[in-house]
Each structure stands twice: as C-alpha cells, then as structure tokens.
Design a protein around this motif. Structure first.
Motif, short mmCIF file in Angstrom:
data_model
loop_
_atom_site.label_atom_id
_atom_site.label_comp_id
_atom_site.label_asym_id
_atom_site.label_seq_id
_atom_site.Cartn_x
_atom_site.Cartn_y
_atom_site.Cartn_z
N ALA A 249 -34.85 6.08 -0.87
CA ALA A 249 -35.15 7.03 0.49
C ALA A 249 -34.05 7.51 0.99
O ALA A 249 -33.96 8.79 1.50
N VAL A 250 -32.73 7.00 1.12
CA VAL A 250 -31.59 7.08 1.65
C VAL A 250 -31.05 8.45 0.90
O VAL A 250 -30.49 9.34 1.51
N LEU A 251 -31.06 8.19 -0.61
CA LEU A 251 -30.33 9.21 -1.27
C LEU A 251 -31.36 10.45 -0.89
O LEU A 251 -30.75 11.63 -0.99
N LEU A 252 -32.50 10.48 -0.72
CA LEU A 252 -33.51 11.75 -0.72
C LEU A 252 -33.04 12.39 0.60
O LEU A 252 -33.13 13.59 0.78
N TRP A 253 -32.80 11.52 1.57
CA TRP A 253 -32.56 12.12 2.86
C TRP A 253 -31.37 12.95 2.84
O TRP A 253 -31.09 13.83 3.55
N ALA A 254 -30.43 12.21 2.16
CA ALA A 254 -29.18 12.79 2.06
C ALA A 254 -28.95 14.25 1.38
O ALA A 254 -28.33 15.17 1.54
N VAL A 255 -29.76 14.38 0.31
CA VAL A 255 -29.77 15.54 -0.74
C VAL A 255 -30.80 16.67 -0.19
O VAL A 255 -31.22 17.62 -0.69
N LEU A 256 -31.42 16.34 1.24
CA LEU A 256 -32.07 17.52 1.84
C LEU A 256 -31.38 18.75 1.75
O LEU A 256 -30.43 18.76 1.88
N PRO A 257 -32.30 19.94 1.42
CA PRO A 257 -31.52 21.40 1.42
C PRO A 257 -30.77 21.49 2.90
O PRO A 257 -29.76 22.20 2.66
N VAL A 258 -31.27 20.91 3.90
CA VAL A 258 -30.32 20.99 5.27
C VAL A 258 -29.81 20.10 5.56
O VAL A 258 -29.05 19.59 6.84
#
Length: 391
Positions: free
Chosen positions: A132-141
């Motif tokens: 979840a943390v990594l997905l939040w980090a790699v958001l396009p924005v």
C-alpha cells in the motif's frame, strides 16, 4: 523507546521503499528541470499553492489578488497549519519559509507513509501494508508528496487519526482530526470518520470482517470501557476546521458562510460534479480531445470501482467513510479540474484492493511491477511539474 522501536522495525521495509521511490522522482525531476533550464528547487517550493502558503507564513492573512474578470483570490482560502509550521521552522533555523515548507513536506510524507502502513497492517497484515505504501508512492501525481504543499501533512494526520480510531485511541484520534481540520478543507473527512466510529461504538454496533483476508479487529469498545475518551475525541475532532471557518467568517464580516464566499472567489464550490461533467463533456467536441474525455471517464470509473471493491472486501467503516468523503469532495467540487488527481491523493484506502492483489504476487514479480511504475511515475511527475498548469 522500546514501544516505538518494534513498530518502526515492522514499517522499515515500507519506509525504505517509499524513500527510494521519492528519491528516484526527485533525481528525475532535477535532471529534467536542468535540461530545460529550470530549478527543481523552485518548482518544489515556489510555484502555485506553495507561494500562497509562503505568503501566509510571511505576511499573515489578508493578501488577495483581484483578477480582470472580477474574481478575488484571497489567501484566506488556505488553512493555517502548514504556514504556522513554516513560520516555526523559519524562526528556529536559517531556512526560508519556502524551505521550511519543503522540510515539513519531506518529514510529513514519511509520517504519512508510516501511517498508511500502520492502518493497512492493522487490517490486512504487514505485506499488504508495504504494498500500500509503495502504491501511494508511485501515484502519477506522487511528486506532490515532495512539494511544499499540504497534501503530505494532511495525509499523515489523517492516516494516524484513522489508525487511532481503529485501535481505540479516541483522544489521539480527535486531536489529530483537529489538526487535519486546520490543514485542508477536506479535514471534514477525518472528522466524519471519527464521529461515525464514535457513534457506532456508543451504540455497540461495529461491522465485522466480511472476507477471510480482513482481520476481524472491531472498533467496538470492550465491556466496561470508559466513555469519556470517546466523547472527548468526538468533541475535539471538528474544532480545527470549525474554528478556522468561523474565524474567516468573523474576519470577513460574513458570518459562518464567509469561507464559502472566499472559495467562491476562487470559483471553488460543491456542485455535485456538474461542472466536472460539463468539463468532460466538452472534451468530446473534437476527436483529439475526445481521447482525453475517454481517459477522464475511465479514471473516474476506476476510482469508483476501487471504492466499491473496498466495500465488498469489508474495509472498516471509518476507512470507508473517510474515503467516501474525500472522493466526493474531490470529484464533486467545481475546482480547477487539473488538480483533481492531487485532491484524491489523501484517499489512500482506495489503493488497498490493489495492494492486496500486489501482495499475492511473488516478491520478485511485485518488485518489477512497482519498479516499472515508479520509473513511469518519476518521468510523468517531472514532465508535469515542468509544465504550465498547476498540479
């Protein structure tokens, strides 16, 4: 210190991964900006909303810009916690207000990552928390997480308030909700989560896990649990947002609705999504822009689908309430449409269905997926931030 060491050790893989993704984004931004003759530091600290926050920290409230069309952009639209912190850092260090905002953003983004991990670990376990943390980090924005904006600060306060709610720390939850309400208007989402959790705990109703991969950790109090911490948390939660809104109304002389008038000067308001629907519809007037219209529809559909999946997977009620309010305010406001992805960034529980799916993959495969998306996100963030429109 021992009480803090164990949670920090569990969160360490998530925090290290998060720091690596953000460092990649900053390196790509620095290279891209240098190639265009721009300063990455200026892009991160002195553009758009960052300038408004800096002005509040430096000059206080009362600054406004009157546009030729009659609109009035007042700095009263910007909530005070970030400028207060910028002013504090400037007072105790040689850093400028803008650099103080950057320091707050960097520290708050790490705190937000830890908070997202804590919430997700509590509900789904540590492996899903890292994803979840990594997905939040790699958001396009995701580059906004490293800007002198208030999104990282707000997400940190919101995530830890939600964690406090889920673990029955009511006074902490209410205090963090109060601070979130001093950070952004969407602080109402945190207040709503605290209140819904508090009300359901008083009534003895707390939804149980609905799926085998959701841990059955109810927020219902144990028999004999004291009532006053829950009541105090609920009382504290709305004081930040309500206090600032009422202060703006008093300062403008327009009463409780004065803040709405300030937002109207920015052409911001809640219209149920009508303006956004017209914006999307206008994209279909010609073929090239129609592709953008299709992309917007797909994006909104994905957001709504992720929310529905979260409901079906039995996410705790406070998370669903928080995410629902953040999403509704982002999609149904008549604000600048290019900012909507940024406004959705605090709605991290939308990523939990994707985190569950990613956690089911082998570690090597999930690493390749995250790595590829991180590179794409870093390139897009550098391109976006070097553009002409505000994020």
């Amino acid at each position: 210190m021992n009480d803090l060491a164990a949670p920090l050790r569990r969160a360490a893989p998530a925090l290290l991964g998060y720091a690596a993704v953000r460092a990649l984004g900053l390196v790509v931004l620095a290279v891209w900006s240098a190639a265009r003759g721009k300063s990455a530091h200026t892009l991160l600290t002195a553009r758009w909303d960052a300038l408004w926050y800096t002005r509040v920290a430096d000059l206080g409230y009362g600054y406004e810009v009157r546009l030729p069309n009659g609109d009035v952009h007042s700095n009263l639209a910007f909530f005070p916690l970030l400028p207060w912190l910028e002013r504090l850092i400037h007072a105790i260090s040689p850093l400028s207000y803008a650099d103080g905002g950057l320091v707050v953003s960097v520290l708050a983004s790490l705190a937000a990552a830890w908070g997202i991990f804590a919430v997700t670990e509590h509900v789904y376990g540590g492996r899903v928390g890292v994803c979840a943390v990594l997905l939040w980090a790699v958001l396009p924005v995701g580059i906004v997480q490293s800007m002198a904006y208030s999104e990282s600060l707000f997400t940190a306060l919101a995530a830890w308030s939600l964690y406090a709610v889920l673990t029955g720390r009511w006074v902490t939850a209410g205090t963090l909700a109060l601070l979130a309400g001093l950070t952004r208007p969407v602080g109402l989402a945190v207040v709503a989560a605290v209140w819904v959790a508090g009300i359901t705990s008083f009534t003895g109703f707390a939804p149980r896990a609905k799926a085998p991969f959701v841990r059955d950790r109810s927020t219902a109090p144990a028999p004999g649990a004291r009532i006053w911490p829950r009541a105090l948390g609920m009382v504290l939660a709305p004081l930040g947002a309500a206090g600032y809104v009422l202060w703006v109304g008093h300062r403008t002389g327009k009463g409780p609705f004065g803040y709405l008038d300030v937002q109207a000067g920015w052409r911001n308001g809640f219209d149920g999504g009508a303006a956004f629907a017209r914006f999307v519809g206008d994209k279909f007037t010609s073929f090239p822009s129609a592709l953008a219209g299709v992309g917007l529809i797909v994006g909104v559909g994905l957001v709504l689908w992720l929310y529905v999946v979260g409901v079906r997977q039995g996410q705790p009620l406070p998370l669903l309430v928080y995410t629902g309010v953040v999403t509704a305010l982002a999609l149904c406001a008549s604000s600048y449409f290019g900012s909507k992805p940024r406004l959705l960034m605090p709605a991290f529980p939308l990523l939990l269905p994707l985190a569950l799916a990613l956690a089911r993959l082998r570690t090597s495969r999930s690493a390749w997926v995250v790595g590829g998306v991180a590179v794409a996100s870093a390139v897009y963030g550098a391109f976006w931030l070097n553009g002409s429109g505000p994020p």
